[in-house]
Scaffold this active site. Structure first.
Site, mmCIF file in Angstrom:
data_model
loop_
_atom_site.group_PDB
_atom_site.id
_atom_site.type_symbol
_atom_site.label_atom_id
_atom_site.label_comp_id
_atom_site.label_asym_id
_atom_site.label_seq_id
_atom_site.Cartn_x
_atom_site.Cartn_y
_atom_site.Cartn_z
ATOM 1 N N GLY B 52 11.104 45.539 -28.803
ATOM 2 C CA GLY B 52 11.978 46.530 -28.560
ATOM 3 C C GLY B 52 11.255 47.983 -28.817
ATOM 4 C CB SER B 53 12.633 50.950 -27.475
ATOM 5 O OG SER B 53 13.953 51.006 -27.726
ATOM 6 N N GLY B 54 10.813 52.047 -29.364
ATOM 7 C CA GLY B 54 10.362 52.916 -30.580
ATOM 8 C C GLY B 54 8.982 52.618 -30.705
ATOM 9 C CG HIS B 55 6.955 50.092 -31.071
ATOM 10 N ND1 HIS B 55 6.841 50.370 -32.123
ATOM 11 C CD2 HIS B 55 7.533 48.609 -31.317
ATOM 12 C CE1 HIS B 55 7.196 49.489 -33.221
ATOM 13 N NE2 HIS B 55 7.964 48.776 -32.110
ATOM 14 C CG ASP B 108 10.400 40.642 -28.878
ATOM 15 O OD1 ASP B 108 10.846 41.966 -28.346
ATOM 16 O OD2 ASP B 108 9.302 41.644 -29.815
ATOM 17 C CG HIS B 217 8.233 46.764 -36.482
ATOM 18 N ND1 HIS B 217 7.449 45.499 -35.646
ATOM 19 C CD2 HIS B 217 9.015 46.898 -35.463
ATOM 20 C CE1 HIS B 217 7.243 45.444 -34.627
ATOM 21 N NE2 HIS B 217 8.842 46.235 -34.669
#
Lengths: 224, 333
Positions: B52-55, B108, B217
């Protein structure tokens, strides 16, 4: 009605897509309570793509409709939900011979296979506070209806009710899977967002079948 | 909303466009996906990472010489779809096989496994290494349930270096798995980050409280405690990390002090200072110490500490050349 054509299934799945898209806020909230709040967004993205697919295509067999829906969800959604809800429609269709009608026994076979595959790949089982807590009772209800010779409308209404009851019971479960897992006791009191989606899907299917009972081969109302 | 963004749903795409505006000479977007690949992939095992993006910089910027050959982004906090992963892998595969390196999250796993099956069906060799370094996520007997956090940096470094020296797929996987097995991390946070397009942070802590073991998260940790000083917090975390896997007397360690998004450089340096001191006092030889934002969670205020125990072979690979946008090499030699 004891059988639906591939085109009926296509129309029913458009109605399911419309219902999921209309439920975005509800799903976002359900996921934010014990997850990261992206479930509504992902489901809306997936079923918007499903809607486009179904409006642009015609199908000769039921399995092609369902596998197409599943592939589209897997491709367009991402996340755990993309695979799980994609498999709900694709995995069952993959093992079955193409048929030009959907009956209660075929539906029971389909969702039974899907449930097994979701469990196998995801590693979750019933009681882990996942969508399986809604799906498993729904599939059991379909199986019972199949053995009893129920109509499609009756069978899917029963499945939707069983999914809803399973979703309610998931409030009393401590999450043992996914991002909510580490919340432990703090996940109590909230249903699993995937179970909520599963209930919406079965409810929308049951309502479409009930509404179209008298004219089983005509297209869905409101389709554009 | 205080974020300097545009349309929330375009954040992942525009982040990638920004990365290519800066590093486009070396990397290129894989058509039809939120993936980036090296412009000229080398003849070696292809390392493919994603999630996921955002990290950021995870996973988008874990690409470069001695690191991943292609990276595949999903939407914010959501795993990429199998088709994107397949496209990213094919863009850099050179007949030596593909190694997936990613964090141990159910989304994932599901998507990368489907991608692996699709690639294998087409005749490609694919192996996988999952990063599960967060000791707060599950007890040691359930280590397979642990999440992947900033310690993934060490796994990526080793996988990239092992591939770069020309080892075969199986050997690269074994070394990356060894690195993953020898890495432990833990995070702490005093305030959560907010996903673009949502109004509420992923978690809310009462004033004066911190969450020890917080996930990337906003997942809950091992306990909620009163805010403490940097030194006291570091001491607690190092104790929990070393309690999970102690280092043998002859084992050197690489250490990463990672900011989770909104932690100042000064705070991280103060934390690094104490981390180095307590490990020194425990008799542990620090081979390298890295400080910075290596894996973030939006504007989460917090940090994580990762400890990676070296073997002589792993040390050689760690010291081999490797470069990303946020890492240019070991600080200690």
């Amino acid at each position: 009605m004891d059988r639906m054509t591939a085109d009926d299934v296509r129309s029913m799945m458009i109605a399911v897509a419309d219902r999921i898209i209309a439920s975005e806020q509800l799903l976002t909230k359900a996921d934010r309570d014990i997850g990261d709040g992206d479930h509504g967004l992902g489901m809306t993205r997936g079923f918007t793509a499903v809607r486009e697919l179904l409006l642009e295509n015609t199908y000769d067999d039921v399995q092609s409709v369902l596998a197409g829906v599943g592939d589209t969800l897997i491709t367009s959604m991402g996340g755990a939900s993309g695979v799980v809800f994609g498999l709900l429609f694709r995995a069952g269709a993959q093992g079955l011979l193409p048929s030009d009608v959907l009956t209660v026994p075929i539906a029971a076979d389909h969702f039974e296979r899907s449930t097994r595959e979701i469990s196998r790949r995801g590693g979750a089982t019933i009681g882990d506070k996942t969508m399986l807590d809604a799906l498993h009772p729904a599939v059991e209800s379909l199986r019972r209806s199949s053995e009893a010779g129920d109509t499609l409308a009756y069978a899917f209404r029963g499945a939707a009710i069983a999914a809803g009851e399973g979703t309610d019971r998931s409030k009393d479960l401590v999450a043992r899977f996914g991002k909510a897992m580490t919340l432990g006791e703090r996940s109590l009191g909230f249903p699993d967002a995937g179970a909520v989606s599963t209930t919406i899907i079965f409810t929308a299917m049951a309502e479409w079948i009930t509404a179209n009972n008298e004219h089983p081969t005509t297209s869905a109302q409101g389709e554009v | 909303m205080r974020k300097f963004i545009n349309e929330p749903r375009q954040v992942a795409r525009e982040t990638l466009e920004g990365f290519l505006a800066v590093y486009g000479d070396r990397f290129t977007q894989v058509p039809g996906s939120l993936a980036v690949a090296k412009r000229i992939p080398a003849d070696k095992v292809a390392i493919v990472s994603g999630g996921g993006s955002g990290h950021e910089p995870v996973w988008l910027e874990y690409i470069g010489p001695g690191f991943a050959d292609a990276v595949c982004q999903g939407d914010i906090f959501a795993a990429p779809a199998p088709r994107s992963i397949v496209r990213a892998a094919k863009a850099v595969e050179r007949g030596r096989g593909i190694l997936f390196v990613y964090g141990n999250y159910s989304g994932d796993r599901l998507n990368f496994d489907l991608a692996a099956e699709e690639l294998q069906a087409e005749g490609h060799e694919v192996l996988t290494v999952r990063v599960a370094d967060d000791v707060a996520a599950a007890p040691p007997e359930r280590a397979n349930d642990r999440r992947g956090i900033a310690g993934g940096f060490f796994v990526s470094k080793i996988a990239g270096a092992a591939s770069e020296v020309g080892l075969d797929l199986k050997s690269v996987q074994e070394l990356a798995t060894l690195a993953a097995d020898r890495t432990r991390s833990m995070g702490v946070a005093s305030a959560g980050g907010t996903i673009p397009g949502t109004e509420e942070p992923t978690f809310v802590l009462p004033d004066g409280k911190m969450e020890i073991g917080m996930g990337m998260h906003g997942e809950a940790g091992v306990r909620r405690a009163d805010m403490a000083t940097a030194d006291e917090t570091v001491d607690q975390m190092v104790r929990l990390i070393m309690g999970d896997r102690s280092l043998s007397p002859d084992e050197k360690a690489c250490v990463l002090v990672n900011g989770l998004g909104a932690t100042t450089r000064a705070e991280l340096l103060i934390i690094a200072r104490r981390t180095a001191r307590v490990l020194d006092q425990a008799g542990i030889r620090i081979h390298d110490l890295q400080v910075g934002d290596f894996a973030t969670s939006q504007e989460m205020h917090g940090f994580s500490i990762s400890v990676f125990g070296l073997t002589p072979e792993l040390q050689k690979l760690y010291d081999a050349p490797g470069r990303t946008s946020f890492f240019s090499g070991a600080n200690r030699h």
